[in-house]
Design an enzyme around this catalytic site. Sequence first.
Site, PDB file in Angstrom:
ATOM      1  CG  LEU A  93       2.405   4.613  -6.515  1.00 16.58           C
ATOM      2  CD1 LEU A  93       3.274   3.442  -6.960  1.00 16.58           C
ATOM      3  CD2 LEU A  93       2.995   5.935  -6.979  1.00 16.58           C
ATOM      4  CG  HIS A 134      -1.226   2.193   2.017  1.00 15.99           C
ATOM      5  ND1 HIS A 134      -1.642   3.508   1.970  1.00 15.99           N
ATOM      6  CD2 HIS A 134      -1.235   1.763   0.725  1.00 15.99           C
ATOM      7  CE1 HIS A 134      -1.909   3.839   0.714  1.00 15.99           C
ATOM      8  NE2 HIS A 134      -1.658   2.805  -0.067  1.00 15.99           N
ATOM      9  CD  GLU A 135       1.428  -0.847  -0.483  1.00 17.73           C
ATOM     10  OE1 GLU A 135       0.666  -1.316  -1.367  1.00 17.73           O
ATOM     11  OE2 GLU A 135       1.771   0.348  -0.454  1.00 17.73           O
ATOM     12  CG  HIS A 138      -3.649  -1.332  -2.054  1.00 18.94           C
ATOM     13  ND1 HIS A 138      -4.551  -0.584  -2.761  1.00 18.94           N
ATOM     14  CD2 HIS A 138      -2.618  -0.495  -1.751  1.00 18.94           C
ATOM     15  CE1 HIS A 138      -4.090   0.669  -2.881  1.00 18.94           C
ATOM     16  NE2 HIS A 138      -2.920   0.745  -2.270  1.00 18.94           N
TER      17      HIS A 138
HETATM   18 NI    NI Z   1      -1.671   2.429  -2.145  1.00 19.94          NI
END
Ligand code: NI
Length: 170
Positions: A93, A134-135, A138
């Site tokens: 996103l 992936h998270e 972050h």
């Molecule tokens: Ni992402």
Amino acid sequence: MKRDILKYPDPRLRRKAEPVSSVDEGVRELIRDMFETMYAEKGVGLAATQVGEPVRVVVLDVSPVVEDVEPFALVNPEIVSAEGSEEGEEGCLSVPDYTAPVKRAARVTVRALDEEGQEVEINAEGFLARALQHEIDHLDGILFVDRLSPVKKSIFRRKYAKIARSGVGS
Ligand code: NI
């Protein structure tokens, strides 16, 4: 309350998030906001870093892709073991209108606290394993485009500068 999602190349996406010291009402409110924001943008995962909160909190709802997995939030998630290797298409996103294949561990074990502050351990494979990695990336200021090969990375930079200029995804 729906929050704004930071977009690449916002430098705040590069901050290393701090561990949460106690899972209190403030953290649960952040988690509610993150779910609302993620659903509004039709994402399957979101990290607090992406809404400008540098704390180690992620939310996931992979149910559009994987059956029988309820939405969940993780506080202070940590990958305690990882094995295998698998390539799969990813998007984010914070990097609208761009997807690319990324190589990740095929299976991971993640330890974390849930939104009640209880310890949980998750064994995941396939899409869920990918989404967790992936998270959690972050939270360390890492974007999936950082994990592309050098050649693909330079293609991304050129292509994305064009997308950003044309105003798509802004
Ligand atoms: Ni992402």
